[in-house]
Motif scaffolding. Sequence first.
Motif, mmCIF file in Angstrom:
data_model
loop_
_atom_site.group_PDB
_atom_site.id
_atom_site.type_symbol
_atom_site.label_atom_id
_atom_site.label_comp_id
_atom_site.label_asym_id
_atom_site.label_seq_id
_atom_site.Cartn_x
_atom_site.Cartn_y
_atom_site.Cartn_z
ATOM 1 N N ASN A 155 -14.088 -25.219 -19.279
ATOM 2 C CA ASN A 155 -14.960 -26.359 -18.600
ATOM 3 C C ASN A 155 -16.302 -26.657 -19.744
ATOM 4 N N PRO A 156 -16.063 -27.301 -20.689
ATOM 5 C CA PRO A 156 -16.961 -27.603 -21.719
ATOM 6 C C PRO A 156 -18.067 -28.745 -21.202
ATOM 7 N N SER A 157 -17.484 -29.319 -20.226
ATOM 8 C CA SER A 157 -18.395 -30.313 -19.427
ATOM 9 C C SER A 157 -19.642 -29.610 -18.900
ATOM 10 N N ARG A 158 -19.458 -28.200 -18.599
ATOM 11 C CA ARG A 158 -20.749 -27.552 -18.046
ATOM 12 C C ARG A 158 -21.865 -27.163 -18.981
ATOM 13 N N TRP A 159 -21.608 -27.563 -20.410
ATOM 14 C CA TRP A 159 -22.295 -27.281 -21.388
ATOM 15 C C TRP A 159 -22.598 -28.241 -22.651
ATOM 16 N N LEU A 160 -21.595 -28.978 -22.800
ATOM 17 C CA LEU A 160 -21.671 -30.305 -23.675
ATOM 18 C C LEU A 160 -21.890 -31.447 -23.103
ATOM 19 N N VAL A 161 -22.961 -32.217 -23.714
ATOM 20 C CA VAL A 161 -23.109 -33.438 -23.357
ATOM 21 C C VAL A 161 -23.319 -34.339 -24.512
ATOM 22 N N LEU A 194 -33.764 -35.316 -19.563
ATOM 23 C CA LEU A 194 -34.275 -34.067 -20.036
ATOM 24 C C LEU A 194 -35.063 -33.130 -19.028
ATOM 25 N N GLU A 195 -35.329 -34.006 -17.949
ATOM 26 C CA GLU A 195 -35.882 -33.310 -16.592
ATOM 27 C C GLU A 195 -34.724 -32.514 -16.150
ATOM 28 N N GLN A 196 -33.519 -33.054 -15.985
ATOM 29 C CA GLN A 196 -32.572 -32.282 -15.159
ATOM 30 C C GLN A 196 -32.034 -31.324 -16.306
ATOM 31 N N LEU A 197 -32.299 -31.249 -17.804
ATOM 32 C CA LEU A 197 -31.765 -30.191 -18.358
ATOM 33 C C LEU A 197 -32.919 -29.037 -18.545
ATOM 34 N N VAL A 249 -27.413 -23.300 -20.604
ATOM 35 C CA VAL A 249 -27.322 -23.643 -22.145
ATOM 36 C C VAL A 249 -26.638 -25.059 -21.903
ATOM 37 N N GLU A 250 -27.222 -25.757 -23.116
ATOM 38 C CA GLU A 250 -26.554 -27.362 -23.208
ATOM 39 C C GLU A 250 -26.649 -27.688 -24.662
ATOM 40 N N VAL A 251 -25.681 -28.232 -24.975
ATOM 41 C CA VAL A 251 -25.810 -28.858 -26.305
ATOM 42 C C VAL A 251 -25.465 -30.472 -26.082
ATOM 43 N N LEU A 252 -26.215 -31.147 -26.939
ATOM 44 C CA LEU A 252 -26.502 -32.532 -26.928
ATOM 45 C C LEU A 252 -25.760 -32.877 -28.337
ATOM 46 N N ARG A 253 -24.726 -33.591 -28.154
ATOM 47 C CA ARG A 253 -23.862 -34.179 -29.501
ATOM 48 C C ARG A 253 -23.821 -35.638 -29.549
ATOM 49 N N GLY A 254 -23.892 -36.024 -30.816
ATOM 50 C CA GLY A 254 -23.822 -37.478 -31.111
ATOM 51 C C GLY A 254 -25.017 -38.027 -31.908
ATOM 52 N N LEU A 255 -26.008 -37.338 -32.214
ATOM 53 C CA LEU A 255 -27.090 -37.646 -32.906
ATOM 54 C C LEU A 255 -26.580 -38.099 -34.378
ATOM 55 N N PRO A 264 -22.946 -30.986 -37.363
ATOM 56 C CA PRO A 264 -24.226 -31.889 -37.885
ATOM 57 C C PRO A 264 -24.614 -32.879 -36.938
ATOM 58 N N GLY A 265 -25.993 -32.870 -36.368
ATOM 59 C CA GLY A 265 -26.494 -33.655 -35.305
ATOM 60 C C GLY A 265 -26.689 -32.983 -34.063
ATOM 61 N N ASP A 266 -25.745 -31.942 -33.745
ATOM 62 C CA ASP A 266 -25.727 -31.149 -32.501
ATOM 63 C C ASP A 266 -27.001 -30.252 -32.226
ATOM 64 N N MET A 267 -27.581 -30.689 -31.203
ATOM 65 C CA MET A 267 -28.758 -29.830 -30.550
ATOM 66 C C MET A 267 -28.518 -28.712 -29.286
ATOM 67 N N GLN A 268 -28.712 -27.586 -29.617
ATOM 68 C CA GLN A 268 -28.326 -26.851 -28.637
ATOM 69 C C GLN A 268 -29.692 -26.060 -28.330
ATOM 70 N N PHE A 269 -29.642 -25.894 -26.773
ATOM 71 C CA PHE A 269 -30.706 -25.310 -26.082
ATOM 72 C C PHE A 269 -30.198 -24.088 -25.308
ATOM 73 N N VAL A 270 -30.973 -23.071 -25.304
ATOM 74 C CA VAL A 270 -30.273 -21.698 -24.814
ATOM 75 C C VAL A 270 -31.427 -21.150 -24.021
ATOM 76 N N TYR A 271 -31.479 -20.695 -22.958
ATOM 77 C CA TYR A 271 -32.159 -20.016 -22.086
ATOM 78 C C TYR A 271 -32.115 -18.526 -22.423
ATOM 79 N N ASN A 272 -33.453 -17.946 -22.905
ATOM 80 C CA ASN A 272 -33.372 -16.806 -23.320
ATOM 81 C C ASN A 272 -33.271 -15.453 -22.507
ATOM 82 N N HIS A 273 -33.812 -15.772 -20.991
ATOM 83 C CA HIS A 273 -34.116 -14.506 -20.504
ATOM 84 C C HIS A 273 -32.986 -14.134 -19.473
ATOM 85 N N ALA A 274 -31.684 -14.949 -19.662
ATOM 86 C CA ALA A 274 -30.633 -14.744 -18.822
ATOM 87 C C ALA A 274 -29.266 -14.433 -19.566
#
Length: 352
Positions: free
Chosen positions: A25-31, A72-75, A85-91, A277-287
């Motif tokens: 289910n890549p839609s859970r983490w790839l936007v 970004l508020e939802q992220l 975790v989320e990856v923003l793709r397309g920059l 190139p252009g992917d932005m990955q954000f990862v929550y560090n505590h879980a």
Amino acid sequence: MSILDSIPDRIDGPQAWTGDEMRANPSRWLVQLDAKDVADLEQAAAHFLSLDRDVGEITRKDFPLRNFQSHLEQLQKKLRNGNGVEVLRGLPIKTYDQKTAATIFCGIGAHLGVARSQNAAGHILGHVRDLGADASNPNTRIYQTADRQTFHTDSADVVGLLCLRNAREGGDSLLVSAVSIYNRMRAERPDLLERLFDPIATDRRGEVPEGMQPFMTIPPLNWHAGQLTVFYQRQYIDSAQRFAEAPRLTPDHVAALDMFDQLANDPALHFSMRLQPGDMQFVYNHAQLHDRTRFTDWPDREKRRHLFRLCLSLPGDRPLPECFRQRYGSIEIGNRGGIITPETRLHAPLDV
């Protein structure tokens, strides 16, 4: 009484994902960013660049978004309370100079939280690239080499990466849920799991605050305020044993750490991605924990693998146990993590 008596036998919820689920289910983490998203980010960057200030000084006000702010508020909520975790793709990174790319990345960071210094010099923008450091040196930071890392956490609420360039081969990003590892160990070896709640020495790798020991004694797993929080870097745990005053690892500790690593490396639990190139990955560090595979770089320096990194403190985040002061200094929500001194001036070096 065992610490496990106060923790559920199984922890469920969005943070208890498996690698199999995330791959399916890549839609859970790839936007995928659309043209309107990119235009919004570019106009906000143009506004900040017109101010002629250091990128390290950027704020939400300086990076005014029209539509993408709602995402970004939802992220921010997804990082704190969702799967983390989320990856923003397309920059279109290849059309930007390095300062514009840094402005967009740091501007997004300013909307998610507060950027934290990654060293005493006040650098809020880190550079992940092979600097030719000796991986066998106990003071080397592994991200400055091309070697395989191990599953680990960093010292911030959220870690962000922006991929500027890929390696010739390898360098994949891997993620695993600490909650899912807990669930497996609780079911299979609760005796070893209990040892991961003991204080265990972790090497500071030469970055020793004044008056502190050259290692920390934060348990790899912590149960606090109804949340399981992970703090882990096996390489640094092993190298901390070089200090005579560090608590010794018992055979049960080593067995527990080995099982933790074995489960983290189980393909059923973790999943991998090759950041483009252009992917932005954000990862929550505590879980969850992250890792990177070994890579082979390009001979030409201008083509070599290079990522920007951000460390962020999130508003409204979970409380951390008192022992985290050893690493964070302050554990104040929204104002923790990083290396801050009274003389620190936050700024963002565009290259190293």
